[in-house]
Scaffold this motif. Structure first.
Motif, short mmCIF file in Angstrom:
data_model
loop_
_atom_site.label_atom_id
_atom_site.label_comp_id
_atom_site.label_asym_id
_atom_site.label_seq_id
_atom_site.Cartn_x
_atom_site.Cartn_y
_atom_site.Cartn_z
N ILE A 68 0.95 -1.23 -0.18
CA ILE A 68 -0.13 -0.11 0.03
C ILE A 68 0.76 1.27 0.01
CG2 ILE A 68 -1.99 -1.31 1.17
CD1 ILE A 68 -0.94 0.10 3.86
N ALA A 69 0.11 2.32 -0.33
CA ALA A 69 0.89 3.64 -0.42
C ALA A 69 1.62 4.14 0.86
CB ALA A 69 0.24 4.66 -0.93
N ASP A 70 2.61 4.81 0.82
CA ASP A 70 3.17 5.40 2.14
C ASP A 70 2.13 6.48 2.44
OD1 ASP A 70 5.39 3.65 2.47
OD2 ASP A 70 6.79 4.96 1.07
N GLN A 71 2.33 6.98 3.75
CA GLN A 71 1.51 8.02 4.35
C GLN A 71 2.45 9.47 3.93
OE1 GLN A 71 -1.45 7.83 4.80
NE2 GLN A 71 -1.92 6.49 6.57
N PRO A 72 1.42 10.48 3.78
CA PRO A 72 2.08 11.85 3.49
C PRO A 72 2.56 12.21 4.86
CG PRO A 72 -0.29 11.77 2.40
CD PRO A 72 0.15 10.46 3.36
N GLU A 73 3.42 13.46 4.78
CA GLU A 73 3.93 13.80 6.25
C GLU A 73 2.79 14.30 7.11
OE1 GLU A 73 6.92 17.39 7.38
OE2 GLU A 73 6.71 16.94 5.47
N ASN A 74 2.88 14.05 8.57
CA ASN A 74 2.09 14.45 9.33
C ASN A 74 0.71 13.65 9.55
OD1 ASN A 74 3.67 16.89 10.35
ND2 ASN A 74 2.75 18.31 8.67
N CYS A 75 1.11 12.47 8.96
CA CYS A 75 0.00 11.30 8.88
C CYS A 75 0.17 10.25 9.73
CB CYS A 75 -0.62 10.89 7.72
SG CYS A 75 -1.48 11.97 6.47
N GLN A 76 -1.06 9.67 10.33
CA GLN A 76 -0.69 8.25 11.26
C GLN A 76 -0.15 7.19 10.28
OE1 GLN A 76 -1.20 10.73 14.24
NE2 GLN A 76 -1.31 8.31 14.69
N GLN A 77 0.99 6.59 10.87
CA GLN A 77 1.22 5.58 9.77
C GLN A 77 0.85 4.26 9.99
OE1 GLN A 77 3.79 5.91 7.40
NE2 GLN A 77 3.46 8.18 8.03
N ASP A 78 -0.04 4.16 11.01
CA ASP A 78 -0.74 3.02 11.00
C ASP A 78 -2.33 3.18 10.30
OD1 ASP A 78 -1.39 4.68 12.95
OD2 ASP A 78 -1.68 3.45 14.61
#
Length: 166
Positions: A68-78
């Motif tokens: 799945i795609a990586d999260q943008p900055e300031n987002c919850q990684q989970d």
């Protein structure tokens, strides 16, 4: 890089996610199927170690994972869908208030009650609940094998998958 698998691994944990982080990899575990905060996590120094642990401890094979795609900055990684704590991006987080990035906009988001089974959910509800809806829509256009893997992970039957994917 992030990977997710939907599998009852121990009678309680329904989903696992691997996420690259500074200095290593997090393994997140979830007691529910919906896109939400992880219920537990473990840290590994390498992706190989994390994958080996998942195989040995949870019987998750390499082919079970959905990238799945990586999260943008300031987002919850989970979370799967880009999700942030409201105000975090301006340095004034409002803990307990979440926003998700949907169709080009940040919208308020509340986590629904725990979903521990796909029983009784329509296909659209499964995609929305798990947060895989946008990954699936993209895969349907660009990568039919990934779209099939997503539908399989969400307990769609082969006849349904064959009809949907074509």
């Amino acid at each position: 890089m992030r990977k997710v698998v939907f599998k009852d691994v121990d009678g309680k944990t329904k989903k696992l996610m691997l996420c690259h982080a500074k200095g290593g990899v997090y393994l997140f575990g979830y007691y529910s199927l919906q896109d939400s905060f992880a219920d537990w996590d473990h840290f590994f120094y390498t992706m190989e170690d994390a994958i080996e642990c998942c195989f040995e401890d949870y019987d998750v094979n390499e082919e079970d994972w959905i990238i799945i795609a990586d999260q943008p900055e300031n987002c919850q990684q989970d979370f799967i869908i880009p999700t942030r704590i409201k105000g975090r991006e301006v340095g004034k987080p409002v803990f307990g208030r979440l926003q998700q990035f949907v169709k080009g906009q940040w919208v308020d988001y509340e986590i629904s009650e725990n979903c521990i089974s796909f029983d009784g959910l329509t296909g659209d509800e499964r995609l929305l609940t798990t947060g895989l809806v946008f990954e699936y829509e993209k895969a349907l256009i660009e990568d039919k094998a990934k779209a099939t893997k997503i539908l399989t992970a969400l307990n769609f039957g082969k006849p349904s998958i064959d009809t949907i994917i074509g």
